[in-house]
Motif scaffolding. Structure first.
Motif, PDB file in Angstrom:
ATOM      1  N   ALA A  40       3.197  11.141   5.393  1.00 62.46           N
ATOM      2  CA  ALA A  40       3.975  10.962   4.152  1.00 62.46           C
ATOM      3  C   ALA A  40       5.197  10.089   4.420  1.00 62.46           C
ATOM      4  O   ALA A  40       5.525   9.194   3.621  1.00 62.46           O
ATOM      5  CB  ALA A  40       4.397  12.332   3.623  1.00 62.46           C
ATOM      6  N   LEU A  41       5.851  10.310   5.563  1.00 63.16           N
ATOM      7  CA  LEU A  41       7.044   9.514   5.888  1.00 63.16           C
ATOM      8  C   LEU A  41       6.654   8.059   6.170  1.00 63.16           C
ATOM      9  O   LEU A  41       7.351   7.115   5.769  1.00 63.16           O
ATOM     10  CB  LEU A  41       7.776  10.130   7.096  1.00 63.16           C
ATOM     11  CG  LEU A  41       9.091   9.474   7.490  1.00 63.16           C
ATOM     12  CD1 LEU A  41      10.054   9.408   6.303  1.00 63.16           C
ATOM     13  CD2 LEU A  41       9.756  10.222   8.651  1.00 63.16           C
ATOM     14  N   ARG A  42       5.518   7.877   6.849  1.00 61.82           N
ATOM     15  CA  ARG A  42       5.038   6.501   7.116  1.00 61.82           C
ATOM     16  C   ARG A  42       4.809   5.762   5.792  1.00 61.82           C
ATOM     17  O   ARG A  42       5.174   4.612   5.625  1.00 61.82           O
ATOM     18  CB  ARG A  42       3.731   6.537   7.924  1.00 61.82           C
ATOM     19  CG  ARG A  42       3.919   6.800   9.406  1.00 61.82           C
ATOM     20  CD  ARG A  42       2.582   6.910  10.123  1.00 61.82           C
ATOM     21  NE  ARG A  42       1.835   5.653  10.084  1.00 61.82           N
ATOM     22  CZ  ARG A  42       2.036   4.646  10.912  1.00 61.82           C
ATOM     23  NH1 ARG A  42       2.961   4.739  11.843  1.00 61.82           N
ATOM     24  NH2 ARG A  42       1.322   3.545  10.833  1.00 61.82           N
ATOM     25  N   ARG A  43       4.207   6.495   4.829  1.00 72.86           N
ATOM     26  CA  ARG A  43       3.923   5.867   3.529  1.00 72.86           C
ATOM     27  C   ARG A  43       5.222   5.515   2.803  1.00 72.86           C
ATOM     28  O   ARG A  43       5.365   4.445   2.238  1.00 72.86           O
ATOM     29  CB  ARG A  43       3.070   6.823   2.682  1.00 72.86           C
ATOM     30  CG  ARG A  43       2.657   6.198   1.357  1.00 72.86           C
ATOM     31  CD  ARG A  43       1.591   7.000   0.677  1.00 72.86           C
ATOM     32  NE  ARG A  43       0.419   7.211   1.527  1.00 72.86           N
ATOM     33  CZ  ARG A  43      -0.544   8.083   1.269  1.00 72.86           C
ATOM     34  NH1 ARG A  43      -0.471   8.837   0.204  1.00 72.86           N
ATOM     35  NH2 ARG A  43      -1.580   8.197   2.059  1.00 72.86           N
ATOM     36  N   LEU A  44       6.181   6.468   2.873  1.00 74.76           N
ATOM     37  CA  LEU A  44       7.465   6.250   2.205  1.00 74.76           C
ATOM     38  C   LEU A  44       8.180   5.028   2.805  1.00 74.76           C
ATOM     39  O   LEU A  44       8.694   4.164   2.081  1.00 74.76           O
ATOM     40  CB  LEU A  44       8.350   7.502   2.364  1.00 74.76           C
ATOM     41  CG  LEU A  44       9.673   7.464   1.613  1.00 74.76           C
ATOM     42  CD1 LEU A  44       9.420   7.590   0.105  1.00 74.76           C
ATOM     43  CD2 LEU A  44      10.598   8.596   2.072  1.00 74.76           C
ATOM     44  N   LEU A  45       8.173   4.950   4.136  1.00 73.17           N
ATOM     45  CA  LEU A  45       8.855   3.818   4.790  1.00 73.17           C
ATOM     46  C   LEU A  45       8.191   2.493   4.419  1.00 73.17           C
ATOM     47  O   LEU A  45       8.872   1.482   4.189  1.00 73.17           O
ATOM     48  CB  LEU A  45       8.830   4.004   6.321  1.00 73.17           C
ATOM     49  CG  LEU A  45       9.841   5.025   6.860  1.00 73.17           C
ATOM     50  CD1 LEU A  45       9.555   5.358   8.316  1.00 73.17           C
ATOM     51  CD2 LEU A  45      11.267   4.496   6.712  1.00 73.17           C
ATOM     52  N   LEU A  46       6.851   2.499   4.326  1.00 71.21           N
ATOM     53  CA  LEU A  46       6.162   1.255   3.957  1.00 71.21           C
ATOM     54  C   LEU A  46       6.445   0.899   2.497  1.00 71.21           C
ATOM     55  O   LEU A  46       6.642  -0.274   2.163  1.00 71.21           O
ATOM     56  CB  LEU A  46       4.650   1.391   4.216  1.00 71.21           C
ATOM     57  CG  LEU A  46       3.808   0.123   4.017  1.00 71.21           C
ATOM     58  CD1 LEU A  46       4.400  -1.052   4.795  1.00 71.21           C
ATOM     59  CD2 LEU A  46       2.362   0.347   4.443  1.00 71.21           C
ATOM     60  N   ASP A  47       6.525   1.936   1.624  1.00 73.56           N
ATOM     61  CA  ASP A  47       6.872   1.673   0.216  1.00 73.56           C
ATOM     62  C   ASP A  47       8.254   1.028   0.130  1.00 73.56           C
ATOM     63  O   ASP A  47       8.470   0.060  -0.596  1.00 73.56           O
ATOM     64  CB  ASP A  47       6.884   2.985  -0.593  1.00 73.56           C
ATOM     65  CG  ASP A  47       5.464   3.410  -0.991  1.00 73.56           C
ATOM     66  OD1 ASP A  47       4.545   2.585  -0.837  1.00 73.56           O
ATOM     67  OD2 ASP A  47       5.283   4.569  -1.427  1.00 73.56           O
ATOM     68  N   TRP A  48       9.209   1.589   0.896  1.00 76.15           N
ATOM     69  CA  TRP A  48      10.566   1.022   0.898  1.00 76.15           C
ATOM     70  C   TRP A  48      10.559  -0.392   1.462  1.00 76.15           C
ATOM     71  O   TRP A  48      11.225  -1.287   0.966  1.00 76.15           O
ATOM     72  CB  TRP A  48      11.505   1.929   1.720  1.00 76.15           C
ATOM     73  CG  TRP A  48      12.052   3.027   0.875  1.00 76.15           C
ATOM     74  CD1 TRP A  48      11.607   4.322   0.827  1.00 76.15           C
ATOM     75  CD2 TRP A  48      13.104   2.924  -0.089  1.00 76.15           C
ATOM     76  NE1 TRP A  48      12.330   5.032  -0.103  1.00 76.15           N
ATOM     77  CE2 TRP A  48      13.258   4.203  -0.676  1.00 76.15           C
ATOM     78  CE3 TRP A  48      13.935   1.891  -0.504  1.00 76.15           C
ATOM     79  CZ2 TRP A  48      14.205   4.466  -1.660  1.00 76.15           C
ATOM     80  CZ3 TRP A  48      14.885   2.147  -1.493  1.00 76.15           C
ATOM     81  CH2 TRP A  48      15.016   3.424  -2.050  1.00 76.15           C
ATOM     82  N   HIS A  49       9.770  -0.578   2.536  1.00 76.88           N
ATOM     83  CA  HIS A  49       9.676  -1.896   3.180  1.00 76.88           C
ATOM     84  C   HIS A  49       9.205  -2.939   2.168  1.00 76.88           C
ATOM     85  O   HIS A  49       9.793  -4.008   2.031  1.00 76.88           O
ATOM     86  CB  HIS A  49       8.711  -1.787   4.365  1.00 76.88           C
ATOM     87  CG  HIS A  49       8.502  -3.076   5.097  1.00 76.88           C
ATOM     88  ND1 HIS A  49       9.369  -3.526   6.058  1.00 76.88           N
ATOM     89  CD2 HIS A  49       7.534  -4.018   4.989  1.00 76.88           C
ATOM     90  CE1 HIS A  49       8.945  -4.683   6.522  1.00 76.88           C
ATOM     91  NE2 HIS A  49       7.824  -5.014   5.898  1.00 76.88           N
TER      92      HIS A  49
END
Ligand code: HEM
Ligand code: HEM
Length: 191
Positions: A40-49
């Motif tokens: 979930a955190l990986r997805r969130l970071l990629l969304d922010w990226h």
């Protein structure tokens, strides 16, 4: 008397530093994500990226408009011609990468079949159909461009700091926000 501005405009200066902060945030989100295992955190970071990258692309468009409307100030008196030309080349390369890098990210997201939007209310079109093979080489292109951008930024920031610390000329002052307690003449008469 022709009047030349010796510094960039306030809008150009604030946009420059906002752009630099966004580039730092892009590398941070991409690199931190590599060390994260939580999905979930990986997805969130990629969304922010992705979001920050698209905002940077929009900001770079604004910067280009500002730059076309008002050319860079003339070189400081006494600056060797080669230095001025090299700085111009590096600035051109930075502008180019500020578009190519987010564009390759957008293409990569499209090739992976990921729909993009800005802040959830402005849907962006896919630049190509989903395609795993293309996604693979676009991922490589995106990573390679990021190294090229990092190298140019290091050269550029290193040169700016050398001007400030070693040469002690006014180069860095040209990009300093106005009203920060030091003199920054805005005009210089041309003989
Ligand atoms: C100046 C802007 C950008 C910079 C500096 C940047 C930088 C990076 C970096 C360093 C990586 C890791 C590459 C690696 O070693 O594998 C990465 C990955 C990625 N970026 Fe960007 N990026 C930018 C803009 C964008 C944009 C606008 C998008 C999409 C709209 C995007 C989407 C991606 C994706 C999908 C990945 C792959 C993540 C994964 O490994 O699954 N990037 N980016
Ligand atoms: C991601 C980081 C950065 C990017 C993408 C970037 C990009 C640029 C670009 C494109 C210009 C040309 C402006 C124009 O002609 O419109 C510029 C100018 C400038 N930048 Fe940066 N910059 C970054 C970071 C830095 C840093 C860290 C410093 C200082 C340590 C710096 C100092 C300057 C200075 C002093 C100028 C004006 C040079 C002159 O007098 O013509 N920049 N930057």
């Amino acid at each position: 008397m022709v009047v030349h501005r010796r510094a960039y405009s306030a809008a150009q200066i604030y946009a420059h530093w906002a752009g630099a902060a966004l580039v730092a945030a892009l590398f941070a989100t991409a690199w931190v994500r590599e060390g994260v295992e939580d999905t979930a955190l990986r997805r969130l970071l990629l969304d922010w990226h992705r979001l920050v990258g698209l905002v940077l692309m929009a900001l770079s468009l604004v910067r280009l408009g500002l730059r076309l409307a008002r050319p860079a100030p003339p070189p400081l008196p006494g600056m060797p011609v080669w230095q001025h030309r090299l700085a111009g080349l590096v600035h051109g390369g930075l502008y180019l990468l500020l578009f190519l890098q987010p564009a390759s990210g957008w293409l990569l997201a499209s090739a992976r079949g990921r729909a993009l939007d800005l802040f959830g209310w402005l849907p962006l079109p896919a630049l190509m159909a989903k395609n795993a093979e293309r996604a693979e080489w676009l991922g490589l292109a995106h990573a390679s461009l990021s190294w090229a951008l990092l190298a140019l930024v290091a050269l550029h920031a290193g040169a700016a700091l050398a001007h400030a610390v070693v040469l002690k000329d006014g180069t860095l002052d040209r990009m300093r926000p106005p009203g920060r307690g030091f003199s920054r003449p805005s005009t210089v008469p041309e003989s």
